[in-house]
Design an enzyme around this catalytic site. Sequence first.
Site, PDB file in Angstrom:
ATOM      1  N   ASP A   6       0.867  -1.167   0.000  1.00  0.00           N
ATOM      2  CA  ASP A   6       0.000   0.000   0.000  1.00  0.00           C
ATOM      3  C   ASP A   6       0.915   1.232   0.000  1.00  0.00           C
ATOM      4  O   ASP A   6       2.124   1.119   0.244  1.00  0.00           O
ATOM      5  CB  ASP A   6      -0.880  -0.038   1.254  1.00  0.00           C
ATOM      6  CG  ASP A   6      -1.575   1.270   1.530  1.00  0.00           C
ATOM      7  OD1 ASP A   6      -2.270   1.776   0.629  1.00  0.00           O
ATOM      8  OD2 ASP A   6      -1.408   1.796   2.648  1.00  0.00           O
ATOM      9  N   ASP A   8      -0.304   5.147   0.921  1.00  0.00           N
ATOM     10  CA  ASP A   8      -0.642   6.096   1.996  1.00  0.00           C
ATOM     11  C   ASP A   8      -0.576   5.418   3.360  1.00  0.00           C
ATOM     12  O   ASP A   8      -1.267   4.421   3.601  1.00  0.00           O
ATOM     13  CB  ASP A   8      -2.063   6.641   1.795  1.00  0.00           C
ATOM     14  CG  ASP A   8      -2.096   7.866   0.900  1.00  0.00           C
ATOM     15  OD1 ASP A   8      -1.111   8.080   0.169  1.00  0.00           O
ATOM     16  OD2 ASP A   8      -3.090   8.598   0.931  1.00  0.00           O
ATOM     17  N   ARG A 111     -12.469   8.712  -9.957  1.00  0.00           N
ATOM     18  CA  ARG A 111     -11.213   8.095 -10.377  1.00  0.00           C
ATOM     19  C   ARG A 111     -11.548   6.939 -11.308  1.00  0.00           C
ATOM     20  O   ARG A 111     -12.703   6.599 -11.498  1.00  0.00           O
ATOM     21  CB  ARG A 111     -10.407   7.615  -9.165  1.00  0.00           C
ATOM     22  CG  ARG A 111     -10.024   8.751  -8.217  1.00  0.00           C
ATOM     23  CD  ARG A 111      -9.283   8.264  -6.995  1.00  0.00           C
ATOM     24  NE  ARG A 111      -9.024   9.364  -6.075  1.00  0.00           N
ATOM     25  CZ  ARG A 111      -8.548   9.203  -4.843  1.00  0.00           C
ATOM     26  NH1 ARG A 111      -8.288   7.990  -4.370  1.00  0.00           N
ATOM     27  NH2 ARG A 111      -8.351  10.260  -4.065  1.00  0.00           N
ATOM     28  N   SER A 165     -11.113   9.789   3.741  1.00  0.00           N
ATOM     29  CA  SER A 165     -12.020   9.449   2.649  1.00  0.00           C
ATOM     30  C   SER A 165     -12.484   7.996   2.665  1.00  0.00           C
ATOM     31  O   SER A 165     -12.051   7.176   3.477  1.00  0.00           O
ATOM     32  CB  SER A 165     -11.367   9.770   1.303  1.00  0.00           C
ATOM     33  OG  SER A 165     -10.187   9.010   1.131  1.00  0.00           O
ATOM     34  N   ASP A 167     -13.376   4.856  -0.287  1.00  0.00           N
ATOM     35  CA  ASP A 167     -13.329   4.388  -1.669  1.00  0.00           C
ATOM     36  C   ASP A 167     -14.585   3.576  -1.954  1.00  0.00           C
ATOM     37  O   ASP A 167     -14.936   2.671  -1.192  1.00  0.00           O
ATOM     38  CB  ASP A 167     -12.093   3.518  -1.921  1.00  0.00           C
ATOM     39  CG  ASP A 167     -10.796   4.305  -1.826  1.00  0.00           C
ATOM     40  OD1 ASP A 167     -10.822   5.509  -2.159  1.00  0.00           O
ATOM     41  OD2 ASP A 167      -9.766   3.728  -1.432  1.00  0.00           O
TER      42      ASP A 167
END
Length: 232
Positions: A6, A8, A111, A165, A167
């Site tokens: 990953d 972030d 996105r 956030s 997803d």
Amino acid sequence: MNYIFDIDGTLTPSRLPIDPNFSNFFTNWIKQKNVYLVTGSDKEKTIEQIGLNIWKNVNKVYQSCGNQVWKKGQLIEERSFSLNKKMKNKLTFFLNNSRWSEKFGNHFEQRVGLVNFSIIGRNCSQKKREEYYFWDAQSKEREMICNQIMEHFPNIEAAIGGQISIDIYEKGKNKAQVLDEISGEVFFFGDKMDEGGNDYPIAKRLILEKRPHKLFKVSDPLETWNILKTLN
């Protein structure tokens, strides 16, 4: 051996650049290894964070939770997804009724293959981002929103990503889809491996399929760096 990372919270602070010394270490560490990156972010944000050199020199980068795939700088696969009116209205309800009052804009970010949703808004400052992150850790707002979205829309998955956030994508189009292309033993590094986090699907699938693997749930990039030093 395959290494999946990953980004972030694992290789970089959330939405911030990688530490220059870690970048130099990681650039050398990936040589002669099978290394894959998987993130909910898009290409541009990822390159801002880890730099073009790392981005182009790992085996593959799975952007948007694997819904867009790049290999050595070349786009090789992508799929589309967008919110329908009912989903957009439901998320707008959460936005308008959140107990978090400060809003900074860019709450819906389209996105490739997913929509990123944020109550505070992606235009917030780093200070406000961190304030919301700590508030959300106590209030569990993002967890509640994810659960309600999946309850109302059974064909949709929602997962906590980064600090601020969520997803949102078609059911099954989560980070675990990268394992369809990667065979053999896997070492996976992520900071959101608890149920509800966007790293969880990879961890869950590795365990359920009883594939040879080792999971490294890290708290920050420094922990990742220290682990890699021991592996090196």
